[in-house]
Enzyme design. Structure first.
Site, PDB file in Angstrom:
ATOM      1  N   ARG A  49      51.134 -48.333  13.875  1.00  0.00           N
ATOM      2  CA  ARG A  49      50.433 -49.573  14.196  1.00  0.00           C
ATOM      3  C   ARG A  49      51.212 -50.292  15.294  1.00  0.00           C
ATOM      4  O   ARG A  49      52.448 -50.358  15.258  1.00  0.00           O
ATOM      5  CB  ARG A  49      50.313 -50.485  12.964  1.00  0.00           C
ATOM      6  N   HIS A 104      45.221 -44.378  21.668  1.00  0.00           N
ATOM      7  CA  HIS A 104      44.941 -44.231  20.237  1.00  0.00           C
ATOM      8  C   HIS A 104      44.244 -42.895  19.966  1.00  0.00           C
ATOM      9  O   HIS A 104      43.209 -42.831  19.290  1.00  0.00           O
ATOM     10  CB  HIS A 104      44.058 -45.399  19.747  1.00  0.00           C
ATOM     11  N   GLU A 117      46.175 -53.763  21.544  1.00  0.00           N
ATOM     12  CA  GLU A 117      45.375 -52.599  21.941  1.00  0.00           C
ATOM     13  C   GLU A 117      43.878 -52.792  21.693  1.00  0.00           C
ATOM     14  O   GLU A 117      43.057 -52.087  22.294  1.00  0.00           O
ATOM     15  CB  GLU A 117      45.854 -51.348  21.218  1.00  0.00           C
TER      16      GLU A 117
END
Length: 371
Positions: free
Chosen positions: A273, A335, A302
């Protein structure tokens, strides 16, 4: 009366018991009764196609909504009459929007992810809307990405690649790091952390692990791995890979204080994270020369970038990110550590099982439901 007559006719026509016949009957029966099943809010990846295809193959009605940013109210209103809406980590449902879902008659939110912090659980519970998720999917995919990032940083692959694109074949700043005599530190040994330990143990001399709840029996299966206090891991590891959830205790775990405890020329990888790493402190650690290299598949802020083309805007409102992307020893990705063929397959299958359990066509996995 018309619906009942048609339904009776379909039962007569499709009375033969076979999987294909039952599938056809389900399709026709659900159409007659105007049942709509799943409304997929744009995942901006192959999950759109994979989930939609899996549902329609079994006779469920699926719709994919695309071509928008965020989750506009008018998009959610298009889900009127659907049993479930499906969302991924790139989309967030606000507390106020739960009222739209309630008015739609939506009964279920299917998170095609392990995380569910993009869903207002209390408001969903109050509205009688259940929330299902995919607790885990291909931990090996994320572990492989972490190990790949470690290798890329240790071998200066990115910097060399950037130089040779401009026909610069000098090697003055490309001395690499040999891994076989180094110590790896794995923070967090859940499903992903365990896989990372297993995969990297053959590349390094020792693996130091830290977890608030150590798996003492499992660690015995890795000959060169052991649990140690976090302070020892930070002080002795040449490579640190982060695999902990975001909790108050882990928020900004990687900060100036802990970076100062690390070895010179440490490699840091975060596939967990973004908020676990304090970005300004990380930048300072890189600029000081303390850190050899960094790989971030997740980073603070993000959500503003996730799965979007931001080339027209760039990093103008995110100076630390702009500075990180200008460094040759930093790898920032979008990601994608999870994003493999196997992960998509497992996410799709579990999302479908959660739906079937909810509508009573299979057993409910209550562990997969958070509301």
């Amino acid at each position: 009366m018309l619906k009942k007559s048609l339904a009776g006719l379909y039962r007569q026509v499709f009375s033969v018991k076979s999987s294909s016949t039952n599938l056809n009957f389900r399709k026709l029966s659900r159409r007659v009764n105007m049942v709509k099943d799943i409304f997929i809010v744009d995942t901006r990846c192959h999950l759109n196609k994979s989930i939609s295809k899996a549902f329609t193959k079994l006779g469920y009605e699926a719709k994919v909504a695309t071509g928008f940013h965020g989750v506009p109210d008018e998009i959610l209103k298009q889900a009127h009459g659907y049993t479930a809406i499906c969302v991924f980590v790139n989309k967030k449902i606000s507390p106020e929007q739960v009222e739209i879902l309630k008015d739609n008659g939506n009964k279920l939110i299917l998170c095609c992810s392990a995380g569910f912090d993009n869903i207002p659980l209390e408001q969903c519970k109050a509205a009688g809307i259940r929330v299902g998720r995919v607790p885990s999917y291909s931990p090996s995919s994320i572990a492989e990405y972490a190990v790949s990032s470690i290798m890329a940083l240790a071998k200066n692959i990115q910097k060399s690649y950037e130089l040779t694109k401009t026909a610069d074949f000098t090697i003055g700043g490309l001395q690499c790091m040999l891994l076989e005599d180094k110590v790896a530190g794995i923070i967090g040994t859940g499903l992903i952390g365990k896989k990372c330990v297993q995969k990297i143990s053959g590349l390094v001399s020792k693996v130091l692990c830290f977890d608030a709840y150590p798996a003492n029996d499992w660690i015995k299966t890795i000959p060169n791995a052991e649990y140690v206090p976090l302070e020892q891991l930070l002080a002795e590891a040449n490579i640190i890979s982060i695999h902990v959830p975001l909790l108050p205790e882990t928020h900004h775990m990687i900060n100036t204080e802990n970076i100062n405890k690390m070895k010179k020329d440490v490699i840091i990888v975060n596939t967990s994270r973004g908020e676990i790493v304090n970005t300004p402190d990380l930048v300072e650690g890189l600029k000081s020369g303390k850190i050899f290299g960094v790989a971030l598949d997740v980073f603070e802020g993000e959500k503003a970038f996730m799965f979007k083309d931001m080339t027209k805007v760039g990093y103008e409102h995110y100076p630390e990110l702009q500075e990180l992307t200008s460094m040759h020893n930093v790898i920032i990705s979008s990601h994608i550590a999870f994003y493999t063929d196997e992960s998509v397959k497992q996410i799709t299958e579990k999302t479908l099982r959660n739906f079937k359990g909810f509508i009573g066509e299979s057993e409910v996995d209550e562990k997969a439901f958070v509301a």
